[in-house]
Structures are given as C-alpha cells and as structure tokens.
Write an enzyme that holds these catalytic residues in place. Structure first.
Site, mmCIF file in Angstrom:
data_model
loop_
_atom_site.group_PDB
_atom_site.id
_atom_site.type_symbol
_atom_site.label_atom_id
_atom_site.label_comp_id
_atom_site.label_asym_id
_atom_site.label_seq_id
_atom_site.Cartn_x
_atom_site.Cartn_y
_atom_site.Cartn_z
ATOM 1 C CB SER A 154 -0.879 0.020 1.252
ATOM 2 O OG SER A 154 -1.503 1.281 1.398
ATOM 3 C CE1 TYR A 167 -3.559 -2.037 4.909
ATOM 4 C CE2 TYR A 167 -3.040 0.222 4.272
ATOM 5 C CZ TYR A 167 -3.534 -1.035 3.956
ATOM 6 O OH TYR A 167 -3.982 -1.283 2.682
ATOM 7 C CE LYS A 171 -1.482 -4.053 2.809
ATOM 8 N NZ LYS A 171 -1.720 -5.426 2.300
#
Length: 306
Positions: A154, A167, A171
């Site tokens: 991401s 996150y 990622k």
C-alpha cells in the site's frame, strides 16, 4: 491480442477473496481458466467475527459462469490454518501454481492512541499472513520449479498516511518479504511481486467523511472499482509474466505505475571521519535539499484518477 486464457490449467489461491479486490481477482482468474481456492474467513473490516457466506458466494458465482473453485475459511494470521489453505489446493486440485496474498484488516488510530492489540493484529494478518501462506507454498514451488506470488502492499507504507502505523509497517514489511522471496527463489523459477492498489473497498470504507473535502475525496475513490486491480494481478500469475519478478506496481483506475525502490540519493564524505558537530555543520546542510517531505499518499498522487 489472442483470446488464449492466461491461466489455463493453473491452480491459484486468493486470500481475502470473499469481497472487494480479492473477489475480483478470484473471478477474473477463474475466467482466465484457473482453478481457484477462494479463501476468506468472512471477518469484519477490523477482523472481528466470521462468516462462511462471502467465500461461498464467490465460489457459486465462479461455478455458475462455468469455472472451477472451492471455498476455504481459514485465517491467514496463524501458521497452521494458513498452511491448510495450501493443503486445500493440493488436496482438491493436486497442485498449486500461484498465491495472491490479499487478505487484510484495518485498525486505524493516531500513533500515541494506537493499542498494542491494534498494532499486533494488523501485523499478524497482513505481514505474518503473507509469510505463512507464502512459506507453506514455497516448498511446493521449489519442487516443481515454478510458481508466482502476488503480495498486496500500500502507498500507506510506500509513501505514508495518517493514523496507520500498524498498516504502513505491515505493508512495507511485505515489500521486503516479496523482494527476499524473489531473490531466494529466482533460481527455482519462482517469482514474487507486489501490487499497491487504489480502489474502493470495505477497508477504504473506514475513511472519515465528515467535511465536504473528505466527502469529495471518497466520491472519487468510489469510482476506482476493485475490478480495476484484477487484470495486473492475474497477469502476474501467468507464464506471460515469467521475466517479471521483484517489482512493486501500483494500480489506480486505468493507470499502472512501476514504483521505485530505495536507492542512495546523495552522499557526503569527510576524509578524517565525522563528529556529531561536523554532522550538524556539514552533513545535514549538504543532504537537506534531498530530504523527503512528510508526504502522504494523496500528496504524491495529487491528480484525479484517469
């Protein structure tokens, strides 16, 4: 272009395939001739609960269209359940040719307020989950001297975003994992690449929409359907992509980007070595013009999707 099915005869696992991007990849892979293991425990966006329906509905849709698929409801977040996803493929179809590590959850919070559980649970699903499934498939791929991994990263990790330390860390970790797999397994003809998607999905559905600007931003993202992510992902699983490995791609609507990887920008040198004082006086002023700003994904991708 010929109408040859790119994944004819291949067996593909797609994790988190009950909804969103995973679902679109599973559907397209099946249309391209793959036998698909549709993995999804059917949890909520934050990882809570369980529901067999999402995976079963995708399998039903594939079968109705004349394709071949089986549902699997294991979590990727633990090693043994994750290995059972691979076992489902080999028990049902006798082999495995590709893995799409797409499963994910979100537990956003500004850093000083982020709970330990919110950090660990996101790392567990995204990073550990990608490792567990890939690791379970790796020995098979080595033995047959073929196989392709597609991992989801991401711009939250590649560039940056507010409130996503868990996150972003997961990622960016996946990028390192993918590159290592690509390097270690290249000699066995096994490929590993990353895709960074821009698409409207349940996970993006957690973005706040309080101000008019936020509402307008979300309206734009909603035009970027998850089906836009599937073609590149399916291509990367195919023999047509046999010389594509160790790369990071991003997909936004009808745009495909090849993303950079960390390389030196500039350097400074002092023959006598450095002291903290000369770092302050010489090194930092010389390097500062090449510093990255505190950019977020939206600052870098500042034009409307096309």
């Amino acid at each position: 272009m010929s109408n040859t099915k790119l994944l004819d005869g291949k067996v593909i696992i797609v994790t988190g395939a009950g909804r969103g991007i995973g679902r679109e990849i599973a559907l397209l892979a099946a249309r391209e001739g793959a036998k698909v293991v549709v993995n999804d425990p059917g949890v909520a966006a934050d990882g809570a609960g369980a529901d067999a329906a999402p995976a079963e509905l995708v399998v039903e849709e594939i079968r109705k269209a004349g394709g071949t698929a089986i549902a699997n409801f294991e979590t990727v977040a633990e090693a043994i359940p994750a290995s059972k996803i691979v076992k489902t493929a080999t028990d049902t179809y006798g082999k495995l040719d590709g893995v799409v590590n797409n499963a994910g959850i979100l537990r956003d919070a500004i850093f000083h307020r982020m709970s330990i559980d919110a950090f660990e649970s996101v790392i567990k699903v995204h990073l550990m989950g990608s490792f567990y499934v890939a690791h379970a498939a790796a020995r098979l791929f080595r033995e047959q001297e073929s196989g392709s991994f597609v991992h989801f990263t991401s711009t939250s990790g590649l560039v940056g975003n507010f409130g996503q330390a868990n996150y972003a860390a997961a990622k960016l970790g996946i990028v390192g994992l993918s590159k290592s797999i690509a390097l270690d397994m290249n000699r066995f003809n096994v490929r590993s690449n990353c895709v960074s998607p821009f698409a409207w999905s349940r996970l993006i559905g957690t973005i706040p929409t309080e101000t008019e600007a936020e509402k307008a931003r979300v309206a734009k993202i909603q035009q970027m359907g998850p089906e836009k992510i599937a073609p590149l992902s399916v291509y990367l699983l195919a023999d047509a992509a046999k010389d594509v490995t160790g790369q990071i791609f991003a997909v936004r609507m009808n745009e495909i980007f090849l993303m950079g990887q960390s390389r030196p920008l500039r350097s400074v040198h002092r023959g006598e070595g450095w002291t903290p004082q000369t770092v302050a006086e010489h090194a930092m002023p010389a390097l500062k013009s090449s510093f990255y700003k505190l950019d977020r994904s939206a600052d870098i991708f500042s034009w409307d999707p096309v």
